[in-house]
Structure formats: C-alpha cells, structure tokens
Design an enzyme around this catalytic site. Structure first.
Site, PDB file in Angstrom:
ATOM      1  N   ASP A 212       0.725  -1.109   0.124  1.00 18.40           N
ATOM      2  CA  ASP A 212       0.007  -0.123  -0.043  1.00 18.40           C
ATOM      3  C   ASP A 212       0.955   1.381   0.075  1.00 18.40           C
ATOM      4  OD1 ASP A 212      -3.233   0.602   0.860  1.00 18.40           O
ATOM      5  OD2 ASP A 212      -1.573   2.424   1.439  1.00 18.40           O
ATOM      6  N   ASN A 220      -2.757  12.732  -4.732  1.00 18.95           N
ATOM      7  CA  ASN A 220      -4.012  12.843  -5.566  1.00 18.95           C
ATOM      8  C   ASN A 220      -4.647  14.390  -5.269  1.00 18.95           C
ATOM      9  OD1 ASN A 220      -4.175  10.442  -7.202  1.00 18.95           O
ATOM     10  ND2 ASN A 220      -5.244   9.472  -5.696  1.00 18.95           N
ATOM     11  N   ASP A 229      -2.056   8.811 -11.140  1.00 13.55           N
ATOM     12  CA  ASP A 229      -1.952   7.481 -12.146  1.00 13.55           C
ATOM     13  C   ASP A 229      -0.660   7.245 -12.550  1.00 13.55           C
ATOM     14  OD1 ASP A 229      -4.679   7.394 -11.789  1.00 13.55           O
ATOM     15  OD2 ASP A 229      -5.085   8.467 -13.511  1.00 13.55           O
ATOM     16  N   GLU A 255      -4.690   2.514  -4.299  1.00 11.51           N
ATOM     17  CA  GLU A 255      -3.286   2.444  -4.367  1.00 11.51           C
ATOM     18  C   GLU A 255      -2.844   0.889  -3.588  1.00 11.51           C
ATOM     19  OE1 GLU A 255      -4.506   4.664  -0.513  1.00 11.51           O
ATOM     20  OE2 GLU A 255      -5.109   4.131  -2.616  1.00 11.51           O
TER      21      GLU A 255
END
Length: 334
Positions: A212, A220, A229, A255
């Site tokens: 993770d 973001n 991305d 993620e």
C-alpha cells in the site's frame, strides 16, 4: 447441465468444436448412410470417417480442455475429405469446399487455416486439371471455382483475424487492470484459489504480500489524479523489476496491490519486500521531490486457510506496518 452450458458460454473454441460435431452427425451422417446404401463405398467410408472423427474430437476436447489439437485434427481430415469427395463426385462435391473454408477459419488460427485451405484448393484444381471433365466441366468452371473460393477465404480470413484480435483484447480487459497492467481482482481471486489448491496437492509454500503506497491520497489531492495515475504505473514497473518471473502482481484497488510469491518462506518474503521498498524509494518521486514509500504486509500460507482468511492476514500485517511508521514490512504466518 449448468456446467455444460456454462462451459459452452465461456469457451468460444469449445463451443465451435461441439457445434461442428453436432453438424457432422446431423449433416454428414445421412450422406454416409445414403452413399453406402448406393454402393459408393469410397465416399460413404469418407463420410463415415468424418463423422466418427468429429465425435472423437469433441469428446477429447471436453475431457482434456484442449481445443487446439482437435481443431487442427479436424481441419486436416476435413481437408482430405473435401478433396476425396470432390475427386469422386466431381462438381457435386465441390460445394463442400465452402463449408471447409468457413470451418477452418473458425477453429484453427488464421495462418494455419490459410495453409490448409490453399493446399486443399490446389490439390482439387491439380486433380481436375490432370483429369479433364472428371471434376470440372471446363477450365472456365474451374476458374470460377478458384475465384469464389479465394473470395470466400479472404472474407473468412479477415473475419477470423479480427475476431481473434477482439477476443484477445477482451481477455486482457477481463483479466488486467487497465491503468497499470497488473492483474485485476477477478484474476487475483482465481490465482489465489489455484495457489491454495497447489499448496495442498503438491506441498508448495506460497506467500502473499499486500503493498500500500503511503500518503497516496495527498498525491492526488495536491497534484491531481493524473499525477497519481503516473505514480501507480511507475510503481508497478518498479515492483516488476525486482520480482521473479513466477511472482504475480495484482491491483486490489486504489493504491493497494497484492503480490503472490510461490516457493516462499519468511526470509524470502522479507527480502522481496525490502527490495521493493528500496527500489520504490530510489525511483519514485512526487512532483515536490519527496520520495514515494510503500508499506508492506505479508502472510505465509499454511494449513487449510481459505483465500479470504489468507488475504485478510496479509492485509492486517500491512496495517501493522502502517502503524509502525510506514515504509515498514510486517510478515505473519496464517
């Protein structure tokens, strides 16, 4: 019954092989009976051989799950059968060539279909040329036959080529995450089930790592989803650089990723996790220059655990790594 129909629905090639077998029984068997009763032993025996071979190929495909070899086998015997029927019946037997063309391009790869079709066409024309009026009444009729077969083969080739390309694309969409190219959740569930079965049957040790990315929401929020991305894509590339060819990477969601590691133990999981974390820190940077880090939780498969309990144990270890300060690794045994 549900298993039968579900297999036909999910496997295009198996459905074509099965359909061909049914058509052979319904369409060719009456001809075999009629020609044998009329004393046309060669053509009748050819038709009988085609029917029996079709049935055997269908049975083999259903039992083995292999549709490639039965398709190639049927393409071969149907090509030989089309030639023998044309040689024996003349113009009345030429119509089966069009059925052969369609069958070949549906069941075997386009290039192999092209070779089989062209070989049969050349053989029929060569026989007709050497034996005037036995197959073709005139050279004009033979030329018309060649042109129509070539046009039919061209259309079938284009259709088969595009169909195979579309099926490959659909297969990728059904099994891979479209952004990162890692396996998707559906593929992961299937691979974990296979790993559990192999572990019980062959006594193979498997390990699971849940990865993770740390503080990914901040990436973001501060820099936009396009940057996020790109981080995910580069993260997957970095993980694959340090993984073995046998390791399988999946995107669990957002993620969070899962790495399936065969022939694993506690030490190997620790080593792989350490290499991943080092590679990610070295290669991935946020736009502000800060390194990207990843927290990793691992679990070794032992005993009779289910897929969900195995994944849950690795996920809980990952959260322990988060609580330990992030960019950490925690490995536990189920």
């Amino acid at each position: 019954m549900r298993t039968f129909w579900s297999r036909l629905k999910d496997d295009f090639q198996l459905s074509i092989i099965t359909l061909v077998g049914l058509l052979a029984i319904v369409g060719i068997a009456p001809y075999a009976v009629f020609r044998l009763s009329e004393g046309s032993w060669l053509v009748g025996a050819t038709d009988t051989f085609l029917v029996v071979s079709s049935i055997l190929a269908v049975v083999y495909a259903w039992r083995s799950g292999d549709t490639i070899r039965p398709g190639q086998f049927l393409a071969l015997i149907y090509s030989v059968g089309a030639f023998l029927v044309a040689a024996k019946l003349g113009a009345n037997g030429l119509f089966w060539m069009y059925v052969l063309i369609l069958f070949n391009f549906f069941v075997v790869p386009p290039l192999q279909s092209l070779v089989a079709t062209m070989t049969t066409l050349i053989a029929i024309c060569a026989y007709g040329w050497l034996h005037p009026e036995r197959v073709f009444e005139s050279h004009y009729q033979m030329a018309s036959f060649v042109v129509t077969c070539l046009l039919c083969g061209l259309f079938a080739f284009v259709f088969a080529f595009r169909g195979r390309a579309q099926r490959r694309q659909l297969s990728r969409l059904a099994t891979l995450d479209p952004l990162t190219g890692a396996g998707n959740r559906r593929t992961m569930d299937s691979e974990l089930d296979i790993a559990i079965a192999d572990s019980r049957r062959y006594d193979i040790n498997f390990g699971l790592l849940v990865l993770d990315l740390d503080h990914f929401k901040q990436v973001n929020d501060q820099f936009g989803h396009a940057v996020g991305d790109q981080v995910l894509v580069r993260f997957v590339a970095a993980v694959r650089e340090v993984c073995r060819p046998s390791d399988r990477l999946f995107r669990l969601g957002g993620e969070e990723f899962v790495l399936l590691v065969p022939k694993a133990d506690d030490a190997s999981l620790q080593t792989i996790a350490r290499h991943i974390q080092q590679r990610v820190r070295e290669q991935l940077r946020r736009p502000d220059g800060q390194p990207v880090t990843v927290s990793i939780g691992g679990s070794l498969l032992t005993g009779q655990q289910s897929r969900d309990s195995w994944l849950k144990a690795a996920d809980e270890s990952m959260y322990e790594a988060k609580r330990a300060g992030r960019d950490q690794t925690v490995i536990s045994s189920c």
